[in-house]
Design a protein around this motif. Sequence first.
Motif, PDB file in Angstrom:
ATOM      1  N   ALA A   1      43.280  35.652  40.674  1.00  0.00           N
ATOM      2  CA  ALA A   1      44.471  35.394  41.348  1.00  0.00           C
ATOM      3  C   ALA A   1      43.980  34.786  42.797  1.00  0.00           C
ATOM      4  CB  ALA A   1      45.204  36.765  41.711  1.00  0.00           C
ATOM      5  N   TYR A   2      45.029  33.825  43.071  1.00  0.00           N
ATOM      6  CA  TYR A   2      44.704  32.882  44.336  1.00  0.00           C
ATOM      7  C   TYR A   2      45.144  33.281  45.859  1.00  0.00           C
ATOM      8  CZ  TYR A   2      43.296  30.270  40.180  1.00  0.00           C
ATOM      9  OH  TYR A   2      42.837  29.920  38.916  1.00  0.00           O
ATOM     10  N   ASP A   3      45.958  34.543  45.726  1.00  0.00           N
ATOM     11  CA  ASP A   3      46.545  35.243  46.829  1.00  0.00           C
ATOM     12  C   ASP A   3      46.532  36.672  46.952  1.00  0.00           C
ATOM     13  OD1 ASP A   3      49.457  35.648  45.990  1.00  0.00           O
ATOM     14  OD2 ASP A   3      49.166  33.653  45.560  1.00  0.00           O
ATOM     15  N   GLY A   4      46.628  37.290  48.037  1.00  0.00           N
ATOM     16  CA  GLY A   4      46.727  38.593  48.084  1.00  0.00           C
ATOM     17  C   GLY A   4      48.104  39.216  47.374  1.00  0.00           C
ATOM     18  N   LYS A   5      49.318  38.483  47.221  1.00  0.00           N
ATOM     19  CA  LYS A   5      50.384  39.231  46.715  1.00  0.00           C
ATOM     20  C   LYS A   5      50.300  39.172  45.319  1.00  0.00           C
ATOM     21  CE  LYS A   5      53.898  38.311  50.572  1.00  0.00           C
ATOM     22  NZ  LYS A   5      54.908  37.339  50.947  1.00  0.00           N
ATOM     23  N   ARG A   6      49.656  37.917  44.665  1.00  0.00           N
ATOM     24  CA  ARG A   6      49.566  37.855  43.319  1.00  0.00           C
ATOM     25  C   ARG A   6      48.639  38.944  42.868  1.00  0.00           C
ATOM     26  NH1 ARG A   6      51.076  37.806  38.285  1.00  0.00           N
ATOM     27  NH2 ARG A   6      49.618  36.654  37.006  1.00  0.00           N
ATOM     28  N   ALA A   7      47.746  39.079  43.596  1.00  0.00           N
ATOM     29  CA  ALA A   7      46.444  40.022  43.309  1.00  0.00           C
ATOM     30  C   ALA A   7      46.988  41.580  42.871  1.00  0.00           C
ATOM     31  CB  ALA A   7      45.601  40.174  44.469  1.00  0.00           C
TER      32      ALA A   7
END
Length: 523
Positions: A436-442
């Motif tokens: 995942a390339y950002d916190g929200k997607r993680a």
Amino acid sequence: MTPDRKIKFLLVDDLEANLLALEELIKRDGLEVLKARSGPEALELLLAHDVALAFLDVQMPGMSGFELAEIMRGTNRTRNVPIIFLTAGVVDQDRRIRGYETGAVDFLPKPIDPGNLLTKAATFFELARQREELRESETRLRIANEQLAHRNQALAEADRNKDQFLAVLAHELRNPLAPILMGLDMVDSVEGCPDQVTELARMMRRQMGQMVHLINDLLDVSRINTGKISLKREKVTLASVLDEAVEASRPLIDAQHHELVFVPVDESMVVDVDRHRLSQVISNLLSNAAKYTPAHGRVELCTEVPEEGWVKISVRDNGEGITADAQERIFKMFEQIDSSRQNGLGIGLTLVKNLVEMHGGSISVFSEGAGKGSEFSVSLPLLEGGEIKTAQQDEKLIVDAEKLHSARAMVVDDGKSIADMLAMFLQSEGVESKTAYDGKRAVSLAKEFKPHIVFMDLGMPEMDGYQAAREIRKDDSEVILIALSGWDRPEDRQRSAEAGFDGHAAKPVTPNTLREFLSMLEH
């Protein structure tokens, strides 16, 4: 006292001729004489000026000198003004007592004795001058203290900005190093890889190691200067520490085709040191010797006991040598042995000196001059007996393959190449991995994928790693959260622990460090 600031005396008499005569008698450089012919007129002058001495005629119409003095003593501004009464009559005991009660310091009878008047005027003038100089000194001191406080505040702010800059610099430099170093390790481990490619990968990894070394040196100097570094002391054999230092420095020594002469160390030599830091000191000295010695040179590492309780560790070379003036400034920040070469940042020896002194030791340098080699000597206290800790070899860690094949890992980093390379490594270890390339997607991916372990960057836009970790932890209290970041100050590690991370590693992270974290899955 400033030339334009004069001492002021007040003369009060109802007769103009008396005022002029008194003024003529007491006038001098630096003195301003104020004259009043009545009590009310004198009060106006007293309110407008800082008076150092007042000569008051006792017998005046309307308001006598005594009445004026009583008013002066009842007013904050004038109560401390010394008063000399001038009187043409006989001063009886009652009048003298009344005068002293109103604050008089003396009585002068008329006609006035010029010598007596001049003596008293000169005395009070000198006292007033000294008080004025003292006030001016206090003012200058107060201004200087305020300026110093402002400068200290500015220096403290600059120091905070410097620390923040170094932390950001380290973060930004470490980020691109991480995927490169990981990729080189993977290339080096590929079976059947051509020897030329393997050697190229190893050479590149050595250079990467030098880059990481420079970054760490820069941060270590800042931490020492701000008192943010501490030693983790343990009783170890000196031989084990020197072995580690030689191992760390050998790639550079070998690359220069130097002969390394390492005289074996007596295993009975025990030191109470931070193993990593002392190894760093000796490795730095060995690396310097390798850099400043022409190819096919000679580098020596040896020890001796010059006196009981002390050991002297020396690194000698037959290289470029050091001039006498350079020897005097070589341990200063950003100094170069040869400024024309611009080899390194000029902070390595500053760091070495600081670390040696933190251990209670000292370091010295000797060279007969340019082209005659150099010798750096570190003196440290020795110990007798005690429990000895042995060094751990940096061998490839082996993690239970069965456990890893059923494990799921998630990699989160806004640097796509970093996340992808780390995921590739985890896949090569047998771990199912997603990125995942950002916190929200993680956070959303964690709910779908349900990873057993998450490797997460901290400095991401929109939702940083701290917030993402908290959100993931809400849904899965068992997941292992590992912070991988270029931010590696003590406060960064504390903050990640408070956010719920189970581990924290600085980029670029090594394969063995990742395997150590993966081994947490076995429990």
